[in-house]
Design a protein around this motif. Sequence first.
Motif, PDB file in Angstrom:
ATOM      1  N   SER A 151      -7.392  -2.080  -4.572  1.00  0.00           N
ATOM      2  CA  SER A 151      -6.095  -1.272  -3.714  1.00  0.00           C
ATOM      3  C   SER A 151      -6.638  -1.320  -2.483  1.00  0.00           C
ATOM      4  O   SER A 151      -7.567  -1.128  -1.779  1.00  0.00           O
ATOM      5  CB  SER A 151      -5.933   0.207  -4.235  1.00  0.00           C
ATOM      6  OG  SER A 151      -5.759   0.262  -5.712  1.00  0.00           O
ATOM      7  N   VAL A 152      -5.088  -1.485  -1.561  1.00  0.00           N
ATOM      8  CA  VAL A 152      -5.366  -1.444  -0.125  1.00  0.00           C
ATOM      9  C   VAL A 152      -4.147  -0.067   0.151  1.00  0.00           C
ATOM     10  O   VAL A 152      -3.081  -0.457  -0.137  1.00  0.00           O
ATOM     11  CB  VAL A 152      -5.196  -2.713   0.603  1.00  0.00           C
ATOM     12  CG1 VAL A 152      -5.134  -2.580   2.051  1.00  0.00           C
ATOM     13  CG2 VAL A 152      -6.041  -3.649   0.100  1.00  0.00           C
ATOM     14  N   ILE A 189      -0.544  -5.760   9.165  1.00  0.00           N
ATOM     15  CA  ILE A 189      -0.526  -4.449  10.089  1.00  0.00           C
ATOM     16  C   ILE A 189       0.172  -5.004  11.459  1.00  0.00           C
ATOM     17  O   ILE A 189       1.078  -4.033  11.978  1.00  0.00           O
ATOM     18  CB  ILE A 189      -1.960  -4.083  10.501  1.00  0.00           C
ATOM     19  CG1 ILE A 189      -2.794  -3.515   9.257  1.00  0.00           C
ATOM     20  CG2 ILE A 189      -2.115  -3.398  11.570  1.00  0.00           C
ATOM     21  CD1 ILE A 189      -4.237  -3.452   9.295  1.00  0.00           C
ATOM     22  N   ASP A 190       0.370  -6.195  11.807  1.00  0.00           N
ATOM     23  CA  ASP A 190       0.792  -6.641  13.011  1.00  0.00           C
ATOM     24  C   ASP A 190       2.262  -6.375  12.772  1.00  0.00           C
ATOM     25  O   ASP A 190       3.113  -5.929  13.547  1.00  0.00           O
ATOM     26  CB  ASP A 190       0.600  -8.109  13.218  1.00  0.00           C
ATOM     27  CG  ASP A 190      -0.897  -8.130  13.907  1.00  0.00           C
ATOM     28  OD1 ASP A 190      -1.464  -7.223  14.383  1.00  0.00           O
ATOM     29  OD2 ASP A 190      -1.278  -9.516  13.830  1.00  0.00           O
ATOM     30  N   SER A 191       2.770  -6.704  11.638  1.00  0.00           N
ATOM     31  CA  SER A 191       4.157  -6.545  11.164  1.00  0.00           C
ATOM     32  C   SER A 191       4.523  -4.971  11.261  1.00  0.00           C
ATOM     33  O   SER A 191       5.501  -4.710  11.886  1.00  0.00           O
ATOM     34  CB  SER A 191       4.498  -7.075   9.899  1.00  0.00           C
ATOM     35  OG  SER A 191       6.158  -6.752   9.507  1.00  0.00           O
ATOM     36  N   LEU A 192       3.882  -4.181  10.583  1.00  0.00           N
ATOM     37  CA  LEU A 192       3.968  -2.766  10.721  1.00  0.00           C
ATOM     38  C   LEU A 192       4.102  -2.354  11.958  1.00  0.00           C
ATOM     39  O   LEU A 192       5.120  -1.470  12.270  1.00  0.00           O
ATOM     40  CB  LEU A 192       2.838  -2.118   9.974  1.00  0.00           C
ATOM     41  CG  LEU A 192       2.880  -2.426   8.226  1.00  0.00           C
ATOM     42  CD1 LEU A 192       1.702  -1.970   7.739  1.00  0.00           C
ATOM     43  CD2 LEU A 192       4.130  -1.766   7.686  1.00  0.00           C
ATOM     44  N   LEU A 226       5.213   4.303  -0.946  1.00  0.00           N
ATOM     45  CA  LEU A 226       5.413   4.113   0.550  1.00  0.00           C
ATOM     46  C   LEU A 226       6.118   5.177   1.187  1.00  0.00           C
ATOM     47  O   LEU A 226       7.210   5.671   0.442  1.00  0.00           O
ATOM     48  CB  LEU A 226       6.287   2.682   0.856  1.00  0.00           C
ATOM     49  CG  LEU A 226       5.550   1.503   0.348  1.00  0.00           C
ATOM     50  CD1 LEU A 226       6.460   0.292   0.686  1.00  0.00           C
ATOM     51  CD2 LEU A 226       4.087   1.425   0.526  1.00  0.00           C
ATOM     52  N   GLY A 227       5.605   5.826   2.216  1.00  0.00           N
ATOM     53  CA  GLY A 227       6.373   6.756   2.749  1.00  0.00           C
ATOM     54  C   GLY A 227       5.780   8.104   2.588  1.00  0.00           C
ATOM     55  O   GLY A 227       5.798   9.474   3.202  1.00  0.00           O
ATOM     56  N   LEU A 276       1.805   0.911   3.671  1.00  0.00           N
ATOM     57  CA  LEU A 276       1.778  -0.285   2.797  1.00  0.00           C
ATOM     58  C   LEU A 276       0.679  -0.168   1.712  1.00  0.00           C
ATOM     59  O   LEU A 276      -0.128   0.291   2.083  1.00  0.00           O
ATOM     60  CB  LEU A 276       1.448  -1.850   3.608  1.00  0.00           C
ATOM     61  CG  LEU A 276       1.331  -3.109   2.997  1.00  0.00           C
ATOM     62  CD1 LEU A 276       1.731  -3.801   4.171  1.00  0.00           C
ATOM     63  CD2 LEU A 276      -0.205  -3.346   2.720  1.00  0.00           C
ATOM     64  N   THR A 277       1.179  -0.795   0.358  1.00  0.00           N
ATOM     65  CA  THR A 277      -0.003  -0.687  -0.308  1.00  0.00           C
ATOM     66  C   THR A 277       0.106  -2.255  -0.983  1.00  0.00           C
ATOM     67  O   THR A 277       0.916  -2.922  -1.040  1.00  0.00           O
ATOM     68  CB  THR A 277       0.244   0.226  -1.697  1.00  0.00           C
ATOM     69  OG1 THR A 277       1.613  -0.010  -2.172  1.00  0.00           O
ATOM     70  CG2 THR A 277       0.446   1.719  -1.149  1.00  0.00           C
ATOM     71  N   ILE A 278      -1.435  -2.525  -1.402  1.00  0.00           N
ATOM     72  CA  ILE A 278      -1.473  -3.846  -2.357  1.00  0.00           C
ATOM     73  C   ILE A 278      -2.436  -3.515  -3.176  1.00  0.00           C
ATOM     74  O   ILE A 278      -3.361  -2.841  -3.448  1.00  0.00           O
ATOM     75  CB  ILE A 278      -2.136  -4.845  -1.152  1.00  0.00           C
ATOM     76  CG1 ILE A 278      -1.397  -5.317   0.203  1.00  0.00           C
ATOM     77  CG2 ILE A 278      -2.483  -6.243  -2.154  1.00  0.00           C
ATOM     78  CD1 ILE A 278      -1.945  -5.806   1.008  1.00  0.00           C
TER      79      ILE A 278
END
Length: 231
Positions: free
Chosen positions: A143-144, A174-177, A25-26, A155-157
């Motif tokens: 993977s996402v 995505i709404d949260s991000l 992340l980042g 974000l990764t999943i």
Amino acid sequence: MSAETVITATPNTQSTALPNVVLRLGDTAPNFTADTTEGTIDFHEWLGSSWGVLFSHPADYTPVCTTELGTTAKYKGEFESRNVKVIALSVDSIEKHHSWIRDINETQQTTVNFPLIADPDRRIALLYGMIHPNASENVTVRSVFVIGPDKKIKLTINYPASTGRNFLEILRAIDSLQLTANYGVATPANWHHGDDVVIVPAIQDADIPQRFPKGATYVKPYLRITPQPNL
Ligand code: BEZ
């Protein structure tokens, strides 16, 4: 290989020597050019100023993947309303992608309306660490990567091949991000659109009245709750 490296998806027998990159992340989402079902793209150019979801599936003509791509097509409007472009990837050929899309459209009662990347030499899969060798040497896991307009990975999943993803959860995340990016709030456990949110610790109490005109509840000095600000 640096995160900024530009690669091409043309077949290359050297590809097995490429490192299986770990992205965090980042990090900047690595750029690449690739053949897709909607033509050749430069990934960063294709993203433009949008958010992006890049997701891998293990293989064409497999049952779970068929349902996932059909579901993504049905949610295209939900992604677009959030300014998100979606793009899928597997280590199959462009010809296979095109013929499989006909099956997805037929069996999932939809029309695939987003690009599928052909990555037969696994260059992009390796660039994004989508191959988990102890799960499968040859194909990607599920993977996402959610990528922000600044091209950073937000974000990764990773799911195994046998577990289809919940695309409503991806939209929820995505709404949260986007709430965090736009309003300086975070979302608590099991949050859904419309629920109260929490004010991030970096915001001082003194700044809350001006930044959150709907008001705030001070449960603890570190736990400050406010109505979802964009409603
Ligand atoms: C599927 O998409 O159905 C699938 C792919 C690989 C392994 C298991 C299931």
